[in-house]
Design a protein around this motif. Structure first.
Motif, PDB file in Angstrom:
ATOM      1  N   UNK A  67       0.828  -1.219   0.000  1.00 45.95           N
ATOM      2  CA  UNK A  67       0.000   0.000   0.000  1.00 45.95           C
ATOM      3  C   UNK A  67       0.859   1.264   0.000  1.00 45.95           C
ATOM      4  N   UNK A  68       2.174   1.067   0.011  1.00 44.80           N
ATOM      5  CA  UNK A  68       3.091   2.221  -0.021  1.00 44.80           C
ATOM      6  C   UNK A  68       3.487   2.523  -1.464  1.00 44.80           C
ATOM      7  N   UNK A 107      -1.479  11.532  -6.437  1.00 45.66           N
ATOM      8  CA  UNK A 107      -2.813  11.448  -5.829  1.00 45.66           C
ATOM      9  C   UNK A 107      -3.595  10.271  -6.401  1.00 45.66           C
ATOM     10  N   UNK A 108      -3.419  10.011  -7.698  1.00 49.45           N
ATOM     11  CA  UNK A 108      -4.176   8.940  -8.371  1.00 49.45           C
ATOM     12  C   UNK A 108      -3.747   7.569  -7.897  1.00 49.45           C
ATOM     13  N   UNK A 109      -2.549   7.452  -7.316  1.00 48.75           N
ATOM     14  CA  UNK A 109      -2.070   6.144  -6.854  1.00 48.75           C
ATOM     15  C   UNK A 109      -2.891   5.657  -5.657  1.00 48.75           C
ATOM     16  N   UNK A 110      -3.583   6.562  -4.973  1.00 49.63           N
ATOM     17  CA  UNK A 110      -4.445   6.231  -3.829  1.00 49.63           C
ATOM     18  C   UNK A 110      -3.747   5.299  -2.827  1.00 49.63           C
ATOM     19  N   UNK A 111      -2.514   5.672  -2.492  1.00 45.11           N
ATOM     20  CA  UNK A 111      -1.712   4.860  -1.586  1.00 45.11           C
ATOM     21  C   UNK A 111      -2.043   5.176  -0.140  1.00 45.11           C
ATOM     22  N   UNK A 112      -1.745   4.209   0.747  1.00 47.48           N
ATOM     23  CA  UNK A 112      -1.927   4.456   2.184  1.00 47.48           C
ATOM     24  C   UNK A 112      -0.884   5.454   2.648  1.00 47.48           C
ATOM     25  N   UNK A 113       0.285   5.373   2.053  1.00 51.06           N
ATOM     26  CA  UNK A 113       1.347   6.341   2.374  1.00 51.06           C
ATOM     27  C   UNK A 113       2.223   6.543   1.145  1.00 51.06           C
ATOM     28  N   UNK A 114       2.803   7.727   1.072  1.00 50.90           N
ATOM     29  CA  UNK A 114       3.726   8.060  -0.016  1.00 50.90           C
ATOM     30  C   UNK A 114       5.101   8.241   0.608  1.00 50.90           C
ATOM     31  N   UNK A 115       6.079   7.485   0.116  1.00 47.69           N
ATOM     32  CA  UNK A 115       7.434   7.604   0.649  1.00 47.69           C
ATOM     33  C   UNK A 115       8.347   8.103  -0.474  1.00 47.69           C
ATOM     34  N   UNK A 116       9.030   9.200  -0.209  1.00 51.72           N
ATOM     35  CA  UNK A 116       9.898   9.795  -1.229  1.00 51.72           C
ATOM     36  C   UNK A 116      11.347   9.506  -0.868  1.00 51.72           C
ATOM     37  N   UNK A 117      12.113   9.102  -1.858  1.00 52.07           N
ATOM     38  CA  UNK A 117      13.547   8.909  -1.634  1.00 52.07           C
ATOM     39  C   UNK A 117      14.305   9.897  -2.534  1.00 52.07           C
TER      40      UNK A 117
END
Lengths: 159, 159
Positions: A67-68, A107-117
C-alpha cells in the motif's frame, strides 16, 4: 498648541529632517546618489515547500508494504540504481514547482502512504519533494531518512 | 466616550508613551543611517516608490525619524513630533499591507536590513505598527509636556 499650527510645524520638521539627511549624506565618505543609476535587484525567493513530511527509517517495513507508493526524487538513471523499485519518478528541481500532472499522478495512486527517496544530501531532495507534495495536498507523506545512500545500505544496491 | 477622553491620567500616560516612541524612532534610525545603501534596497523591495524616489527616501527618512524621536524624548515640540511619527506609522502601515497583500516574502526593514528571517513582515507586524500609531495619536492629543525640557524651560531652570 493648536492643531493647525502643530501640523505646520510637523511639515517644517519633515523638511528640516530631510535637509539634515541630505547634508549628512554629502559629508559621508560613501554618499548615496540621490537617484539610483540602475534598478535595484530585489530578491525573489525560490518556491519554498512548506508542508509537513515525516522521516522514515530506511529499514522500516512500511517500505515493502504494497500500500506504499515509493516515489524517487532522483533522475531516471539514478532511480534505476535504487534497491527498491520506485513506482513514480519525479526528479526534484529546487528552482521549479512540482508539475501539477506529477502531483495528480501521486494522488491517483491512492496509496496508504507516499514515501519519497532523494539524494540524501543537505538539503535532501527527497525531503524537499515530500514537503512540497504535502503542501500540495497529498496526505501521509514520508521521506527516506538519509535518502538513496541510506536505502542502498539498508537493502543493498541493485546491479 | 467623553468621560474616557477627560480622564486626568491621560497626560501622565502620555509621558511613558512619548519616551518609548522617542527611543523607538531613534533606535529604528540607527541602522538606516549607518548603511543607507542597504536601507535603499529595503525601500526598493517594497516595490511602491518609483526608482527616482528610492534613494532620496533612504537618505532623508532616517533623519526625519531622528528629529522626531529626539524631540519626543526631550519633550520639545511634542505635538508636531507626534504628528510626524503618526504620519510615518500610517505610511509604513500602508506599505506593509500592500506588500503582504502582494505576497512579498521580505524583511520589514524597520530595525535591520535584508534578512527576511530576522524581521519578516507579517500581519503581526501590521498589528505592532497599529499599536505604535495609536500611541503616537495618544501622545499628540494628550501630552502636556510633563517631565520634559519644555516643562523645565517654562518653569525656569534653577541656577
Amino acid at each position: 498648541m493648536p492643531w493647525r499650527r502643530a501640523c505646520l510645524e510637523a511639515a517644517a520638521l519633515v523638511l528640516a529632517g530631510g535637509a539634515l539627511g541630505l547634508a549628512a549624506n554629502l559629508v559621508r565618505s560613501d554618499p548615496l546618489p540621490w537617484r539610483a543609476a540602475a534598478a535595484y535587484e530585489t530578491l525573489v525567493p525560490c518556491p519554498e515547500p512548506i508542508g509537513e513530511a515525516t522521516p522514515l527509517d530506511p529499514h522500516d517495513p512500511a517500505l515493502n508494504d504494497p500500500r506504499t507508493v515509493l516515489v524517487s526524487a532522483l533522475n531516471a538513471a539514478e532511480s534505476r540504481s535504487l534497491p527498491l523499485v520506485p513506482r513514480l519518478i519525479i526528479p526534484y528541481d529546487y528552482l521549479q514547482e512540482v508539475a501539477a500532472a506529477d502531483v495528480r499522478q501521486v494522488a491517483a495512486a491512492r496509496a496508504a502512504r507516499v514515501v519519497v527517496v532523494g539524494d540524501g544530501q543537505r538539503p535532501d531532495s527527497g525531503e524537499q519533494l515530500a514537503r512540497e507534495l504535502a503542501w500540495r495536498g497529498i496526505r501521509n507523506v514520508f521521506f527516506v531518512h538519509g535518502g538513496a545512500p541510506a536505502l542502498a545500505a539498508a537493502h543493498g544496491g541493485r546491479p | 466616550m467623553r468621560a474616557l477622553g477627560g480622564w486626568r491620567g491621560h497626560a501622565w500616560l502620555a509621558v511613558p508613551l512619548r519616551l518609548y516612541l522617542g527611543v523607538l524612532f531613534l533606535y529604528a534610525a540607527v541602522h538606516k543611517v549607518a548603511d543607507p545603501a542597504a536601507f535603499a534596497l529595503d525601500v526598493a523591495t517594497y516595490e511602491i516608490l518609483p526608482l527616482g524616489l528610492v534613494n532620496l527616501t533612504a537618505i532623508t527618512l532616517p533623519w526625519i525619524e531622528i528629529v522626531a524621536g529626539a524631540l519626543l524624548l526631550a519633550g520639545l515640540r511634542v505635538r508636531p513630533a507626534a504628528i510626524v511619527v503618526a504620519a510615518l506609522m500610517a505610511v509604513f502601515l500602508l506599505a506593509l499591507v500592500l506588500a503582504l497583500v502582494r505576497g512579498l516574502d521580505m524583511s520589514c526593514g524597520c530595525f535591520a536590513s535584508q534578512a527576511a528571517e530576522s524581521d519578516p513582515i507579517s500581519w503581526r507586524t501590521v498589528l505592532r505598527d497599529l499599536v505604535w500609531l495609536a500611541m503616537a495619536v495618544h501622545v499628540a492629543v494628550f501630552d502636556r509636556a510633563r517631565l520634559s525640557v519644555a516643562h523645565l524651560i517654562r518653569k525656569g531652570v534653577p541656577p
